[in-house]
Scaffold this motif. Sequence first.
Motif, PDB file in Angstrom:
ATOM      1  N   LEU A   1       7.369  21.357   0.444  1.00 35.98           N
ATOM      2  CA  LEU A   1       6.711  20.323  -0.508  1.00 35.98           C
ATOM      3  C   LEU A   1       5.617  19.907   0.272  1.00 35.98           C
ATOM      4  N   LEU A   2       4.327  20.170  -0.241  1.00 36.68           N
ATOM      5  CA  LEU A   2       2.993  19.759   0.418  1.00 36.68           C
ATOM      6  C   LEU A   2       2.722  18.386   0.028  1.00 36.68           C
ATOM      7  N   LEU A   3       2.683  17.338   0.916  1.00 38.48           N
ATOM      8  CA  LEU A   3       2.496  16.139   0.632  1.00 38.48           C
ATOM      9  C   LEU A   3       1.084  15.439   1.172  1.00 38.48           C
ATOM     10  N   ALA A   4       0.334  14.818   0.411  1.00 40.22           N
ATOM     11  CA  ALA A   4      -0.901  14.102   0.928  1.00 40.22           C
ATOM     12  C   ALA A   4      -0.939  12.859   0.310  1.00 40.22           C
ATOM     13  N   ARG A   5       0.208  11.973   0.606  1.00 38.60           N
ATOM     14  CA  ARG A   5       0.295  10.741  -0.114  1.00 38.60           C
ATOM     15  C   ARG A   5       0.746  10.986  -1.624  1.00 38.60           C
ATOM     16  N   GLU A   6       0.023  11.790  -2.256  1.00 39.61           N
ATOM     17  CA  GLU A   6       0.489  12.175  -3.612  1.00 39.61           C
ATOM     18  C   GLU A   6       1.144  13.672  -3.607  1.00 39.61           C
ATOM     19  N   PRO A   7       2.109  14.316  -4.241  1.00 43.26           N
ATOM     20  CA  PRO A   7       2.471  15.376  -4.122  1.00 43.26           C
ATOM     21  C   PRO A   7       1.183  16.450  -4.172  1.00 43.26           C
ATOM     22  N   VAL A   8       1.123  17.445  -3.641  1.00 41.04           N
ATOM     23  CA  VAL A   8       0.055  18.322  -3.889  1.00 41.04           C
ATOM     24  C   VAL A   8       0.723  19.711  -4.671  1.00 41.04           C
ATOM     25  N   ALA A   9       1.624  20.104  -4.015  1.00 38.33           N
ATOM     26  CA  ALA A   9       2.507  21.080  -4.556  1.00 38.33           C
ATOM     27  C   ALA A   9       3.692  21.424  -4.000  1.00 38.33           C
ATOM     28  N   TRP A  10       4.578  21.767  -4.894  1.00 32.06           N
ATOM     29  CA  TRP A  10       6.026  21.671  -4.598  1.00 32.06           C
ATOM     30  C   TRP A  10       6.857  22.987  -4.832  1.00 32.06           C
ATOM     31  N   GLY A  11       7.421  23.819  -4.199  1.00 29.34           N
ATOM     32  CA  GLY A  11       8.070  24.848  -4.918  1.00 29.34           C
ATOM     33  C   GLY A  11       8.384  26.088  -3.861  1.00 29.34           C
ATOM     34  N   PRO A  12       8.519  27.139  -4.218  1.00 29.53           N
ATOM     35  CA  PRO A  12       8.494  28.376  -3.323  1.00 29.53           C
ATOM     36  C   PRO A  12       7.498  28.470  -2.259  1.00 29.53           C
ATOM     37  N   THR A  13       7.493  28.565  -1.057  1.00 26.84           N
ATOM     38  CA  THR A  13       6.694  28.402   0.038  1.00 26.84           C
ATOM     39  C   THR A  13       5.371  29.295   0.111  1.00 26.84           C
ATOM     40  N   PRO A  14       5.609  30.566  -0.355  1.00 25.46           N
ATOM     41  CA  PRO A  14       4.208  31.246  -0.492  1.00 25.46           C
ATOM     42  C   PRO A  14       3.284  30.683  -1.548  1.00 25.46           C
ATOM     43  N   GLN A  15       3.978  30.035  -2.592  1.00 31.00           N
ATOM     44  CA  GLN A  15       3.033  29.542  -3.697  1.00 31.00           C
ATOM     45  C   GLN A  15       2.516  28.185  -3.278  1.00 31.00           C
ATOM     46  N   VAL A  16       2.956  27.522  -2.258  1.00 28.52           N
ATOM     47  CA  VAL A  16       2.783  26.201  -1.915  1.00 28.52           C
ATOM     48  C   VAL A  16       1.618  26.301  -1.080  1.00 28.52           C
ATOM     49  N   LEU A  17       1.839  27.181   0.025  1.00 29.03           N
ATOM     50  CA  LEU A  17       0.895  26.916   1.049  1.00 29.03           C
ATOM     51  C   LEU A  17      -0.184  28.138   0.938  1.00 29.03           C
ATOM     52  N   THR A  18      -1.113  27.841  -0.334  1.00 30.41           N
ATOM     53  CA  THR A  18      -2.238  28.647  -0.438  1.00 30.41           C
ATOM     54  C   THR A  18      -3.460  27.761   0.163  1.00 30.41           C
ATOM     55  N   PRO A  19      -4.495  28.710   0.536  1.00 31.90           N
ATOM     56  CA  PRO A  19      -5.621  28.143   1.034  1.00 31.90           C
ATOM     57  C   PRO A  19      -6.422  26.916   0.111  1.00 31.90           C
ATOM     58  N   ASP A  20      -6.173  27.056  -1.123  1.00 31.33           N
ATOM     59  CA  ASP A  20      -6.486  26.065  -2.084  1.00 31.33           C
ATOM     60  C   ASP A  20      -5.787  24.693  -1.947  1.00 31.33           C
ATOM     61  N   ASN A  21      -4.544  25.036  -2.139  1.00 38.72           N
ATOM     62  CA  ASN A  21      -3.689  23.683  -1.781  1.00 38.72           C
ATOM     63  C   ASN A  21      -3.785  22.984  -0.601  1.00 38.72           C
TER      64      ASN A  21
ATOM     65  N   HIS B   1       0.715  -1.204  -0.069  1.00 44.10           N
ATOM     66  CA  HIS B   1       0.054   0.102   0.069  1.00 44.10           C
ATOM     67  C   HIS B   1       0.765   1.212  -0.018  1.00 44.10           C
ATOM     68  N   PRO B   2       0.739   2.146  -1.077  1.00 44.52           N
ATOM     69  CA  PRO B   2       1.618   3.323  -0.867  1.00 44.52           C
ATOM     70  C   PRO B   2       1.263   4.220  -0.151  1.00 44.52           C
ATOM     71  N   ALA B   3       2.458   4.844   0.621  1.00 45.91           N
ATOM     72  CA  ALA B   3       2.302   6.083   1.871  1.00 45.91           C
ATOM     73  C   ALA B   3       2.759   7.206   1.040  1.00 45.91           C
ATOM     74  N   VAL B   4       3.689   6.995  -0.075  1.00 48.64           N
ATOM     75  CA  VAL B   4       4.007   8.255  -0.743  1.00 48.64           C
ATOM     76  C   VAL B   4       3.912   7.529  -2.320  1.00 48.64           C
ATOM     77  N   HIS B   5       3.184   8.411  -3.002  1.00 47.44           N
ATOM     78  CA  HIS B   5       2.707   7.731  -4.338  1.00 47.44           C
ATOM     79  C   HIS B   5       3.145   8.639  -5.408  1.00 47.44           C
ATOM     80  N   HIS B   6       4.018   8.016  -6.365  1.00 48.44           N
ATOM     81  CA  HIS B   6       4.497   8.620  -7.457  1.00 48.44           C
ATOM     82  C   HIS B   6       4.948  10.082  -7.364  1.00 48.44           C
ATOM     83  N   LEU B   7       6.165  10.290  -6.644  1.00 49.68           N
ATOM     84  CA  LEU B   7       6.800  11.528  -6.120  1.00 49.68           C
ATOM     85  C   LEU B   7       7.817  11.684  -7.236  1.00 49.68           C
ATOM     86  N   ASP B   8       7.837  13.050  -7.916  1.00 47.83           N
ATOM     87  CA  ASP B   8       8.822  13.463  -9.017  1.00 47.83           C
ATOM     88  C   ASP B   8       9.358  14.644  -8.447  1.00 47.83           C
ATOM     89  N   GLY B   9      10.828  14.691  -8.600  1.00 45.79           N
ATOM     90  CA  GLY B   9      11.448  16.025  -8.257  1.00 45.79           C
ATOM     91  C   GLY B   9      12.569  16.019  -7.356  1.00 45.79           C
TER      92      GLY B   9
END
Lengths: 289, 245
Positions: B203-223, B16-24
């Motif tokens: 890196l915002l991770l929720a099993r799948e990578p949700v967003a990865w990059g500069p902190t202000p662009q990653v930690l948006t309410p949407d993400n 069972h994947p706990a980290v799924h298809h992470l690229d970067g």
Amino acid sequence: MLHDLLIAPFQDFEFMRRALVGTLALALGAAPVGVFLMLRRMSLTGDAMSHAILPGAAVGFLVAGLDLFAMTLGGLVAGVVVAVLAGLVARGTELKEDAALAAFYLVSLALGVVIVSLRGSNVDLFHILFGSVLALDDAAMLLLASVASLSLVTLAVIWRPLVMECVDPNFLRSVSGAGGPVHLVFLALVVMNLVGAFHALGTLLAVGLMMLPAAAARFWARDITALAAIAVLVGMVSGYAGLLVSYNTELPSGPSIILVAGGICLVSIFIGPVGGILRRLIPARHLEA
Amino acid sequence: MPALTFRTLTLGYERHPAVHHLDGSVAEGELLAVVGPNGAGKSTLLKGIVGALRPLDGVIERGGVKARDIAYLPQIAEIDRSFPIAVYDMVAMGLWRRAGLFGAIAGTDRARIKAAMSAVGLAGFENRTIGTLSGGQMQRTLFARLLLQDARLILLDEPFTAIDARTAADLLALIKRWHGERRTILAVLHDLETVRAHFPTTLLLAREPVAWGPTPQVLTPDNLLRARHITEAWDDEAGVCERAA
């Protein structure tokens, strides 16, 4: 007078001298191993493995009678098999390791007694269950001395990774691959010491000189090295005093040794400076900082 | 050259994947925060990087850094704090790569251990057993051990959990010092304020990578909302993942 009581028995009788040297060697090797078993919360594992040795030793007995080599070999094989099997069952099924060990050792004990009864008398059975510390021959002495020497050398070699494996296994795994092998070597040490102790104290009491001194030491020291040293001392004193008690009162010697060790353990629980009951009942005034 | 590269990395337990298809990839000298809900695979990712867990799929390229050369701060809950070992000895474990089984702890090493303990504010604690330490003091001990490891790649699993503000500030200063020394640092964190204030990339991770990059662009309410909705569930009936590796 004091000489008669404390020294004469060993001066006059060779079997007493042999028994003394045998138990001293046993304490030297088994007590530090017991300290690690206790700290890893594996005390019951030691107990279970000491029983697990029985069917192997019994098969050796069946083949060759009360022969040191055959029974030692049988015991070693059985001990290793049960240790590995219990690990596999615990890892591969829903049964927890303690339950797996309990299942194995109950079956082992019953199986061992049955196998011994196939050929031997009740005297043989008694000998195997409770040992014969007063009848150690040259070969048995050599075995006990070898086990003690090998244990100390091995512990010296694996001391650092063993301590790290106990405290912080994840960290050890991140810096070294030694964790797994060290655990196996440690289990091998347990089995080896139990097989040695089996000849002196029998299968039911073999674990006594391993766990009781360790439990007693816990109330006298905080540091791991001091714990091991105190446990060895307690084991040796128990051996010496137990033999004297048994000599003077004509009680069976193996159980006498274990009872003395148990007595020291009980006293330590009461008056030990590190968390003993007395310390808790009569609290000293608290400090400033 | 990046310090770490993940290629369709999948890590997990019993298939069972706990980290799924992470690229970067993580650049040399980067200070990266790994955030996400519980069960998002953050700790699993660190265990994979340090080599304690074999990938189910994909690869981790460590750019020449061997698994053994990584300094790893495990979650404090996984340490047996009842074991009778002195703070000094606990810190000295950081010298394992130099000393190994038998290597002597020489005078210079002893000075380094003392210096590391002073640096985390634990001078005078040498002979205390770890069982007598508070949570913050224990974490300081582990940071002193990290200092001794002197590694190019440092992995921190929840370094500030259950730690008071002052200790967190002290330890954060150490992390910044490492960052200044161009070491690569990955830290699993829960406090988003700390991340926003001190970590340039996330890196915002929720099993799948949700967003990865500069902190202000990653930690948006949407993400963050998306991260919360990605399932944590362990599906016993899950089919085989057909996504190409």
